[in-house]
Structure formats: structure tokens, C-alpha cells
Motif scaffolding. Sequence first.
Motif, PDB file in Angstrom:
ATOM      1  N   SER A  32      37.489  -1.551  35.428  1.00  0.00           N
ATOM      2  CA  SER A  32      37.743  -0.294  34.708  1.00  0.00           C
ATOM      3  C   SER A  32      37.104   0.893  35.413  1.00  0.00           C
ATOM      4  O   SER A  32      37.232   2.029  34.963  1.00  0.00           O
ATOM      5  CB  SER A  32      37.180  -0.390  33.275  1.00  0.00           C
ATOM      6  N   ASN A  33      36.397   0.617  36.511  1.00  0.00           N
ATOM      7  CA  ASN A  33      35.629   1.664  37.187  1.00  0.00           C
ATOM      8  C   ASN A  33      36.286   2.098  38.498  1.00  0.00           C
ATOM      9  O   ASN A  33      35.605   2.538  39.419  1.00  0.00           O
ATOM     10  CB  ASN A  33      34.206   1.165  37.488  1.00  0.00           C
ATOM     11  N   ARG A  34      37.601   1.976  38.594  1.00  0.00           N
ATOM     12  CA  ARG A  34      38.266   2.233  39.871  1.00  0.00           C
ATOM     13  C   ARG A  34      39.402   3.237  39.753  1.00  0.00           C
ATOM     14  O   ARG A  34      40.403   3.153  40.456  1.00  0.00           O
ATOM     15  CB  ARG A  34      38.816   0.918  40.439  1.00  0.00           C
ATOM     16  N   ASN A  35      39.257   4.186  38.864  1.00  0.00           N
ATOM     17  CA  ASN A  35      40.324   5.154  38.661  1.00  0.00           C
ATOM     18  C   ASN A  35      40.227   6.324  39.641  1.00  0.00           C
ATOM     19  O   ASN A  35      39.139   6.784  39.986  1.00  0.00           O
ATOM     20  CB  ASN A  35      40.284   5.699  37.228  1.00  0.00           C
ATOM     21  N   LYS A  36      41.367   6.818  40.055  1.00  0.00           N
ATOM     22  CA  LYS A  36      41.441   7.997  40.908  1.00  0.00           C
ATOM     23  C   LYS A  36      41.383   9.229  40.016  1.00  0.00           C
ATOM     24  O   LYS A  36      42.101   9.310  39.019  1.00  0.00           O
ATOM     25  CB  LYS A  36      42.746   7.952  41.697  1.00  0.00           C
TER      26      LYS A  36
ATOM     27  N   ASP B 245      34.057   5.414  41.342  1.00  0.00           N
ATOM     28  CA  ASP B 245      34.491   5.131  42.718  1.00  0.00           C
ATOM     29  C   ASP B 245      35.420   6.210  43.279  1.00  0.00           C
ATOM     30  O   ASP B 245      35.849   6.118  44.433  1.00  0.00           O
ATOM     31  CB  ASP B 245      35.215   3.781  42.785  1.00  0.00           C
ATOM     32  N   ALA B 246      35.742   7.213  42.481  1.00  0.00           N
ATOM     33  CA  ALA B 246      36.713   8.226  42.895  1.00  0.00           C
ATOM     34  C   ALA B 246      36.107   9.228  43.872  1.00  0.00           C
ATOM     35  O   ALA B 246      34.892   9.449  43.905  1.00  0.00           O
ATOM     36  CB  ALA B 246      37.246   8.964  41.671  1.00  0.00           C
ATOM     37  N   MET B 247      36.984   9.841  44.669  1.00  0.00           N
ATOM     38  CA  MET B 247      36.569  10.881  45.631  1.00  0.00           C
ATOM     39  C   MET B 247      37.589  12.012  45.573  1.00  0.00           C
ATOM     40  O   MET B 247      38.768  11.775  45.376  1.00  0.00           O
ATOM     41  CB  MET B 247      36.511  10.295  47.044  1.00  0.00           C
ATOM     42  N   HIS B 248      37.110  13.245  45.780  1.00  0.00           N
ATOM     43  CA  HIS B 248      38.017  14.386  45.697  1.00  0.00           C
ATOM     44  C   HIS B 248      37.488  15.536  46.546  1.00  0.00           C
ATOM     45  O   HIS B 248      36.275  15.792  46.573  1.00  0.00           O
ATOM     46  CB  HIS B 248      38.168  14.849  44.244  1.00  0.00           C
ATOM     47  N   THR B 249      38.394  16.226  47.201  1.00  0.00           N
ATOM     48  CA  THR B 249      37.997  17.311  48.106  1.00  0.00           C
ATOM     49  C   THR B 249      37.331  18.480  47.375  1.00  0.00           C
ATOM     50  O   THR B 249      36.526  19.200  47.967  1.00  0.00           O
ATOM     51  CB  THR B 249      39.223  17.853  48.869  1.00  0.00           C
ATOM     52  N   ASP B 250      37.673  18.692  46.095  1.00  0.00           N
ATOM     53  CA  ASP B 250      37.151  19.845  45.360  1.00  0.00           C
ATOM     54  C   ASP B 250      35.868  19.555  44.594  1.00  0.00           C
ATOM     55  O   ASP B 250      35.290  20.463  43.992  1.00  0.00           O
ATOM     56  CB  ASP B 250      38.202  20.360  44.361  1.00  0.00           C
ATOM     57  N   GLU B 251      35.448  18.298  44.572  1.00  0.00           N
ATOM     58  CA  GLU B 251      34.288  17.928  43.762  1.00  0.00           C
ATOM     59  C   GLU B 251      33.254  17.164  44.579  1.00  0.00           C
ATOM     60  O   GLU B 251      33.592  16.184  45.240  1.00  0.00           O
ATOM     61  CB  GLU B 251      34.733  17.065  42.564  1.00  0.00           C
TER      62      GLU B 251
ATOM     63  N   ILE C  28      41.518   4.354  50.896  1.00  0.00           N
ATOM     64  CA  ILE C  28      41.013   5.721  50.768  1.00  0.00           C
ATOM     65  C   ILE C  28      42.017   6.583  50.015  1.00  0.00           C
ATOM     66  O   ILE C  28      41.641   7.399  49.166  1.00  0.00           O
ATOM     67  CB  ILE C  28      40.709   6.299  52.165  1.00  0.00           C
ATOM     68  N   ASN C  29      43.283   6.363  50.281  1.00  0.00           N
ATOM     69  CA  ASN C  29      44.329   7.093  49.560  1.00  0.00           C
ATOM     70  C   ASN C  29      44.351   6.710  48.084  1.00  0.00           C
ATOM     71  O   ASN C  29      44.578   7.548  47.208  1.00  0.00           O
ATOM     72  CB  ASN C  29      45.689   6.820  50.188  1.00  0.00           C
ATOM     73  N   LYS C  30      44.104   5.447  47.809  1.00  0.00           N
ATOM     74  CA  LYS C  30      44.119   4.948  46.428  1.00  0.00           C
ATOM     75  C   LYS C  30      43.016   5.606  45.587  1.00  0.00           C
ATOM     76  O   LYS C  30      43.204   5.864  44.394  1.00  0.00           O
ATOM     77  CB  LYS C  30      43.940   3.434  46.426  1.00  0.00           C
TER      78      LYS C  30
END
Length: 510
Positions: free
Chosen positions: A180-184, A253-259, A432-434
Motif C-alpha cells: 500500500s506504500n507504492r503509490n505515484k 516511495d513516490a518522487m516528483h520534480t516539484d516536491e 522510475i517512471n512508475k
Amino acid sequence: MKTLRLILGDQLNSKHSWYKNNDKNVLYCLFEMRQETDYVTHHIQKIIGFFAAMRAFSNHLKDNNFNVDYYKLDDKNNTQDLVENLKRLIKKHDIKKFEYQLPDEYRLDQQLSEFCKFIDIESEAFSTEHFYTEREDLKAFFKGKKQYLMENFYRDMRKKHDILMAGNQPEGGKWNYDKSNRNKWKGEHQIPTYKYFKNDVSDIVELIKKSDIKTIGKFDTKTFSYPITRAQALDQLKYFCEELLIHFGDYQDAMHTDEVYLFHSRLSFAMNIKLISAKNIVDTVLNYWRKHGDNIDISQVEGFIRQIIGWREYMRGMYWALMPEYKTENHLENTNKLPEFYWTGKTKMNCLKNAIINSLDNGYAHHIQRLMVTGNFALLAQINPDDVDAWYLGIYVDALEWVQLPNTRGMSQFADGGKIATKPYVSSGSYINKMSNYCDDCYYDKKEKLGEKACPFNSLYWNFLDDKRSILGNNRRMGMMYSLLDKMDKDQLVNIKKRAQSIIKNPDNF
């Protein structure tokens, strides 16, 4: 004064039993030293943070009428060496007994152990009273076992300390909510503005510059934003519970360019210098969740607690179980140099550019950026783990060797041959895209393996599997990927390997 007590820069625990009584015969000492600023090239914010927190802790003790001798970096009595500073104070005050808290780093533990053999006065070492476990607990727990599986240790910790338990069973029916900890993160839940602490550190910045200490990273303000006192750490913890916990697990686990931080707590620096204990954090999070459970799913809480009582305690235990040999392991025999872009962020690979610039700007990256972006590339490019260790130890504000080394050399680089991770954590561009939006505006195409615009991770991934087949081919968890590699067209594999070799030889061109 008869007793000298040493406080290291990561032992700022005001709740330690040392401070329950104010014995006027005890002198406490803290030192800012070149020994510590220079053993690796640190991020400037790391040095700032340590010095600022140490000074604040010293002032706290003085305000409570404890005897304190604090050496700033430019103090005329400061020899810049731990042992020499201690010798000087022992002689100056005719000290009869030396006491210290057990260091969490092997090099300091060895240094102080040797020092205590040398001096002709009584000495005694104490627990830091910070962790759930003692140094040797994990080694004892796994005695006779072939593998040191973190999940087994984590479940035992849950039972032993009655954390998220319903009798003998896990609360909610599951031990682990990792799936449950793998959301984009796509912006559907707004991320609150982060709590920043305006700690004026202009004098420390000036001192670092005047002392000509070599650093990496940026610091273009006068205020340090991470907590440097216990009160600030508790304030940050309260903010995490009230504003961020509700979605922490979903997007951990998410990553984002704005955050930069997403829903992460920003407590690791405060924890690792012991302003606040693991138990303090876990109890506070659980108490908050008990009161607000209708709005916060158990998966958010379990995901956070697993990082602390599972992963953090496990890494410390593994460090002490495997040192000092662990620091030199290189199971995959990787020897390449770390690309220059790790120090500048100048690369066309958007994921690496973002993760590295984030690290240089903030002394921070969360675990997936460290593991699956910077660490993934370093492993696929077959970088010498010594170089990778030095980079990770230096660049992050929260990096201390006891937690950095097993995470990097073990989990990230598989240099220990599987003592910590059961398989290498490598992936092509698809993962990485996921988990991010990094690929959306990248120069490279995440789907392509060949061609100028093909994502470098793709060719590096298949090349790595082929290169390391003799070492990894029998790993059961790698079986499916080797099966796919065996089915690949031979000519295509030859071209993929050529592409990969051009990246490995000239990484700063990509």
C-alpha cells in the motif's frame, strides 16, 4: 571536578540519565573538530547542522547549571583531535574518572577504546539510551541463522514492544502494508507547506569559510531549517502527525520534480543526533493515530513505524554485527569511478538531475531517491562501492556511518553479496517512471533500449545482468530476469552492451 563526561555531536539526548542529577563534580565536554569535518567531504549543511545543534545543547546544559567546556572550531585550546582535547582537559582539571556514551560509529568506538587503555585513570562507557535495541541484540537474535532477514527481526520487535499488536497477532491482520506504500503522487492530495525553523547560523557559516573547510552542496541563506533542539524536534513531530501522517504511507516511495519532501517527516537528522528517541516518535505517532484513527489508515502508520523499529534498528544491528570487515566488501568487484555529475547534477538524465540537485540544495533525499535513482545508477554503472559510500556519507545531513554504510554498501550496492538485501536493487527506467514524473520531461525515452535518445538505465540494466551472470545467475530472485535475458535476440544484446559500455566509459556525456 573529578569526572569528565564526553558528549559526541550525535549524542544530544537531553533525556539521558546523565542529566537527572546535577553533580558539581562532573564536567561535560563537547568539541567542534577538524577530525570530524575532514574525514570525508561533507555537505555544508551537515556541518552547520551539527555545530548548531551542539551549541544549542551546550547552552541548554549551561542554562541548567551543568559544568560544560565547549570547544568551538577556532578555540585556541582546540587541538582538532578528540584524544588530544580529552588529554588536555584531564590534565587541566586533574580528572580522576573519564566517562563516555558508546559511539554509534566504529571509528570513534575504536578511538575511545584505545584512549581508555592508554589513560591511567578509571573510565566507563554508558549506553546512549536512544535505541530500542543494544548493539549486539540483532547478532544474538540471528545466531545460527543463514540469513539476517529484516522482516523476521521487525516482527519480533513488534511483539517484544507491543507495537501495533492485538494479542499475538498484528493489528489490522497484516504484519506489513508495503504494497500500500507504492503509490505515484499525481497531485491529488495537496502537500502542506513544510515547517521550517529559522535557526540563525550565520556565525557558523562564517567560521566554516574562515577555516577553509572543504564542503559540498549549497547554503545561500542565514537560517538552518531542520530542528536543532529537542523542542524543535517535538514541534516537527507534532506537525508530521497533524499534517503529513495521513498520506505518508501512500506516497513514501513516490518522487516528483516539484516536491522535495512530499509527506516525509524531516525528522531523520534530529533522530540521528538523538534530540528525540525512536520510542518517543513511535509512541507519539501511535497515540495520535489512536485519537484520529477514523481519518488515518493503519497502512500509513505501519509504513512509518516499520522504517523506525524495523529498518533503522536492523541497520544499526547489522553494522555492529559485520564491522569492520563490512566496510571493505566488494562482492560484485565493481571498480569504476563515480561520475562528476554526482557533485554537480549536470546530466541529461532527469531523474538523476533532480535527485542530485535536491541533495546538493537540501542535504536531503528520501530512501527511494537514494536507492532507486542515485544508487541504482551507481550499481548499474559498476561504481566502486568505496566511492559510493563516501558520496552518501558526505552529502546527506542525516548521514552517519552506522546507518549509511549498511544502507549503501549492502542494500543499495549489493557489495556484501546479500547479507542485507536478498537481491540487487536494480531496475530499468520503467520503475522510475512508475514511481515518479521524472521521465515526463526527460531528454531520454524511457521505453527505448537503443539509440541516442534511449534511456541509459535500460541498456545499463541488461548489461549489468549479463556482466554479473557468474555471480548472480543462481540467485532465485533473479531467475525471471535471467530467463528474459536468455530469450533476448543475441545481436540486440550485443548492441545493448555497446551502448552500455559507452555510458560507463563516459557517463558525464549523458
